[in-house]
Design a protein around this motif. Structure first.
Motif, PDB file in Angstrom:
ATOM      1  N   VAL A   1       0.852  -1.183   0.000  1.00  0.00           N
ATOM      2  CA  VAL A   1       0.000   0.000   0.000  1.00  0.00           C
ATOM      3  C   VAL A   1       0.890   1.236   0.000  1.00  0.00           C
ATOM      4  CG1 VAL A   1      -1.776   1.267   1.275  1.00  0.00           C
ATOM      5  CG2 VAL A   1      -1.774  -1.236   1.296  1.00  0.00           C
ATOM      6  N   VAL A   2       0.606   2.135  -0.938  1.00  0.00           N
ATOM      7  CA  VAL A   2       1.317   3.410  -0.963  1.00  0.00           C
ATOM      8  C   VAL A   2       0.391   4.434  -0.323  1.00  0.00           C
ATOM      9  CG1 VAL A   2       2.382   5.166  -2.410  1.00  0.00           C
ATOM     10  CG2 VAL A   2       2.572   2.760  -3.035  1.00  0.00           C
ATOM     11  N   LYS A   3       0.894   5.033   0.759  1.00  0.00           N
ATOM     12  CA  LYS A   3       0.097   6.004   1.511  1.00  0.00           C
ATOM     13  C   LYS A   3       0.613   7.407   1.260  1.00  0.00           C
ATOM     14  CE  LYS A   3      -1.498   4.737   5.435  1.00  0.00           C
ATOM     15  NZ  LYS A   3      -1.678   4.455   6.826  1.00  0.00           N
ATOM     16  N   GLY A   4      -0.038   8.402   1.832  1.00  0.00           N
ATOM     17  CA  GLY A   4       0.324   9.785   1.599  1.00  0.00           C
ATOM     18  C   GLY A   4       1.408  10.359   2.489  1.00  0.00           C
ATOM     19  N   SER A   5       1.829   9.640   3.523  1.00  0.00           N
ATOM     20  CA  SER A   5       2.824  10.166   4.449  1.00  0.00           C
ATOM     21  C   SER A   5       4.178  10.305   3.772  1.00  0.00           C
ATOM     22  CB  SER A   5       2.946   9.237   5.659  1.00  0.00           C
ATOM     23  OG  SER A   5       4.101   9.528   6.404  1.00  0.00           O
ATOM     24  N   ALA A   6       4.805  11.452   3.906  1.00  0.00           N
ATOM     25  CA  ALA A   6       6.096  11.688   3.268  1.00  0.00           C
ATOM     26  C   ALA A   6       7.198  10.816   3.881  1.00  0.00           C
ATOM     27  CB  ALA A   6       6.469  13.159   3.371  1.00  0.00           C
ATOM     28  N   GLU A   7       7.156  10.635   5.193  1.00  0.00           N
ATOM     29  CA  GLU A   7       8.212   9.868   5.853  1.00  0.00           C
ATOM     30  C   GLU A   7       8.040   8.360   5.719  1.00  0.00           C
ATOM     31  OE1 GLU A   7       9.497  10.841   9.728  1.00  0.00           O
ATOM     32  OE2 GLU A   7       9.377  12.992   9.370  1.00  0.00           O
ATOM     33  N   GLN A   8       6.808   7.899   5.714  1.00  0.00           N
ATOM     34  CA  GLN A   8       6.539   6.455   5.646  1.00  0.00           C
ATOM     35  C   GLN A   8       5.482   6.193   4.565  1.00  0.00           C
ATOM     36  OE1 GLN A   8       7.175   3.992   8.681  1.00  0.00           O
ATOM     37  NE2 GLN A   8       8.929   5.294   9.004  1.00  0.00           N
ATOM     38  N   PRO A   9       5.847   6.355   3.289  1.00  0.00           N
ATOM     39  CA  PRO A   9       4.836   6.268   2.233  1.00  0.00           C
ATOM     40  C   PRO A   9       4.430   4.856   1.817  1.00  0.00           C
ATOM     41  CG  PRO A   9       6.954   6.756   1.274  1.00  0.00           C
ATOM     42  CD  PRO A   9       7.148   6.752   2.775  1.00  0.00           C
ATOM     43  N   VAL A  10       5.161   3.834   2.250  1.00  0.00           N
ATOM     44  CA  VAL A  10       4.885   2.471   1.789  1.00  0.00           C
ATOM     45  C   VAL A  10       4.657   1.542   2.974  1.00  0.00           C
ATOM     46  CG1 VAL A  10       5.813   0.500   0.509  1.00  0.00           C
ATOM     47  CG2 VAL A  10       6.292   2.828  -0.280  1.00  0.00           C
ATOM     48  N   GLU A  11       3.595   0.760   2.892  1.00  0.00           N
ATOM     49  CA  GLU A  11       3.316  -0.288   3.875  1.00  0.00           C
ATOM     50  C   GLU A  11       3.298  -1.619   3.146  1.00  0.00           C
ATOM     51  OE1 GLU A  11      -0.354   0.514   5.922  1.00  0.00           O
ATOM     52  OE2 GLU A  11       0.603   2.034   7.174  1.00  0.00           O
ATOM     53  N   ILE A  12       4.123  -2.540   3.607  1.00  0.00           N
ATOM     54  CA  ILE A  12       4.167  -3.877   3.017  1.00  0.00           C
ATOM     55  C   ILE A  12       3.574  -4.855   4.029  1.00  0.00           C
ATOM     56  CG2 ILE A  12       5.659  -5.716   2.151  1.00  0.00           C
ATOM     57  CD1 ILE A  12       7.500  -3.557   1.040  1.00  0.00           C
ATOM     58  N   HIS A  13       2.517  -5.529   3.600  1.00  0.00           N
ATOM     59  CA  HIS A  13       1.844  -6.505   4.455  1.00  0.00           C
ATOM     60  C   HIS A  13       2.499  -7.858   4.251  1.00  0.00           C
ATOM     61  CE1 HIS A  13      -1.676  -3.908   5.503  1.00  0.00           C
ATOM     62  NE2 HIS A  13      -1.149  -3.242   4.485  1.00  0.00           N
ATOM     63  N   LEU A  14       2.713  -8.568   5.360  1.00  0.00           N
ATOM     64  CA  LEU A  14       3.450  -9.824   5.358  1.00  0.00           C
ATOM     65  C   LEU A  14       2.566 -10.956   5.870  1.00  0.00           C
ATOM     66  CD1 LEU A  14       6.588  -8.251   7.064  1.00  0.00           C
ATOM     67  CD2 LEU A  14       6.290  -8.689   4.609  1.00  0.00           C
ATOM     68  N   ALA A  15       2.565 -12.068   5.165  1.00  0.00           N
ATOM     69  CA  ALA A  15       1.708 -13.196   5.549  1.00  0.00           C
ATOM     70  C   ALA A  15       2.061 -13.733   6.927  1.00  0.00           C
ATOM     71  CB  ALA A  15       1.819 -14.313   4.510  1.00  0.00           C
ATOM     72  N   GLU A  16       3.331 -13.730   7.282  1.00  0.00           N
ATOM     73  CA  GLU A  16       3.785 -14.364   8.513  1.00  0.00           C
ATOM     74  C   GLU A  16       3.930 -13.395   9.683  1.00  0.00           C
ATOM     75  OE1 GLU A  16       5.144 -16.462   4.891  1.00  0.00           O
ATOM     76  OE2 GLU A  16       5.346 -14.414   5.578  1.00  0.00           O
ATOM     77  N   PHE A  17       3.391 -12.189   9.542  1.00  0.00           N
ATOM     78  CA  PHE A  17       3.532 -11.200  10.617  1.00  0.00           C
ATOM     79  C   PHE A  17       2.259 -10.359  10.684  1.00  0.00           C
ATOM     80  CE2 PHE A  17       5.371  -7.548  12.854  1.00  0.00           C
ATOM     81  CZ  PHE A  17       6.103  -8.209  13.827  1.00  0.00           C
ATOM     82  N   PRO A  18       1.757 -10.066  11.888  1.00  0.00           N
ATOM     83  CA  PRO A  18       0.463  -9.395  12.006  1.00  0.00           C
ATOM     84  C   PRO A  18       0.477  -7.884  11.736  1.00  0.00           C
ATOM     85  CG  PRO A  18       1.357  -9.822  14.180  1.00  0.00           C
ATOM     86  CD  PRO A  18       2.287 -10.482  13.188  1.00  0.00           C
ATOM     87  N   ARG A  19       1.658  -7.289  11.669  1.00  0.00           N
ATOM     88  CA  ARG A  19       1.732  -5.841  11.432  1.00  0.00           C
ATOM     89  C   ARG A  19       2.504  -5.570  10.144  1.00  0.00           C
ATOM     90  NH1 ARG A  19       3.231  -6.655  16.635  1.00  0.00           N
ATOM     91  NH2 ARG A  19       5.317  -5.818  16.417  1.00  0.00           N
ATOM     92  N   VAL A  20       2.388  -4.354   9.625  1.00  0.00           N
ATOM     93  CA  VAL A  20       3.042  -4.005   8.361  1.00  0.00           C
ATOM     94  C   VAL A  20       4.524  -3.726   8.564  1.00  0.00           C
ATOM     95  CG1 VAL A  20       0.939  -3.038   7.366  1.00  0.00           C
ATOM     96  CG2 VAL A  20       2.529  -1.523   8.575  1.00  0.00           C
ATOM     97  N   TRP A  21       5.269  -3.845   7.475  1.00  0.00           N
ATOM     98  CA  TRP A  21       6.658  -3.397   7.436  1.00  0.00           C
ATOM     99  C   TRP A  21       6.686  -2.125   6.612  1.00  0.00           C
ATOM    100  CZ3 TRP A  21      10.438  -4.704   3.167  1.00  0.00           C
ATOM    101  CH2 TRP A  21      11.687  -4.121   3.416  1.00  0.00           C
ATOM    102  N   ARG A  22       7.271  -1.086   7.161  1.00  0.00           N
ATOM    103  CA  ARG A  22       7.436   0.178   6.448  1.00  0.00           C
ATOM    104  C   ARG A  22       8.913   0.342   6.118  1.00  0.00           C
ATOM    105  NH1 ARG A  22       3.653   2.288  10.759  1.00  0.00           N
ATOM    106  NH2 ARG A  22       1.612   2.163   9.756  1.00  0.00           N
ATOM    107  N   PRO A  23       9.304  -0.049   4.909  1.00  0.00           N
ATOM    108  CA  PRO A  23      10.723  -0.008   4.566  1.00  0.00           C
ATOM    109  C   PRO A  23      11.256   1.417   4.477  1.00  0.00           C
ATOM    110  CG  PRO A  23       9.415  -0.624   2.656  1.00  0.00           C
ATOM    111  CD  PRO A  23       8.478  -0.556   3.827  1.00  0.00           C
TER     112      PRO A  23
END
Length: 129
Positions: A32-54
């Motif tokens: 998911v690409v979001k609007g936040s300048a500092e954290q614009p990308v959220e990657i959802h992971l099958a084996e983890f309940p929360r997102v990774w923001r690279p």
């Protein structure tokens, strides 16, 4: 008795500290690409309940390896680890880094900015089944 759940941070994302015990491999389920300048990308992971923001550097590695179209990332696998040498400003705070990626044929080397005006080569290995 596994104490992993008792030391998990209260956060809405995967934090580097959760990888202190060693690298972990995940399957990407959604990007998911979001609007936040500092954290614009959220990657959802099958084996983890929360997102990774690279970080921006790790997003550069992903684009170098898999291209800019994040829709192709779904179903691909990634190994993440805690790198204690990651700096934030002048502080060594640790961060999440990529060690292996599926869907690459050979070792990938990407030049990344380490500090202002200084770059270094970051290397990612192929992830085999």
């Amino acid at each position: 008795m596994d104490l992993t759940e008792t030391i998990a941070p209260t956060s809405d994302q995967l934090d580097a500290v959760e990888l202190v015990g060693g690298p972990r491999t995940f399957t990407i389920t959604r990007v998911v690409v979001k609007g936040s300048a500092e954290q614009p990308v959220e990657i959802h992971l099958a084996e983890f309940p929360r997102v990774w923001r690279p970080s921006k550097s790790m997003r550069r590695v992903l684009v170098a390896a898999w291209g800019a179209d994040s829709s192709v990332y779904v179903g691909r696998r990634i190994t993440l680890y805690c790198d204690p040498s990651v700096m934030f400003g002048k502080d060594r705070v640790g961060g999440t880094r990529i060690s292996h990626l599926s869907h690459i044929d050979k070792q990938l080397s990407v030049p990344l900015l380490v500090t202002r005006g200084r770059s270094a080569i970051f290397t990612v290995e192929p992830l085999t089944d």
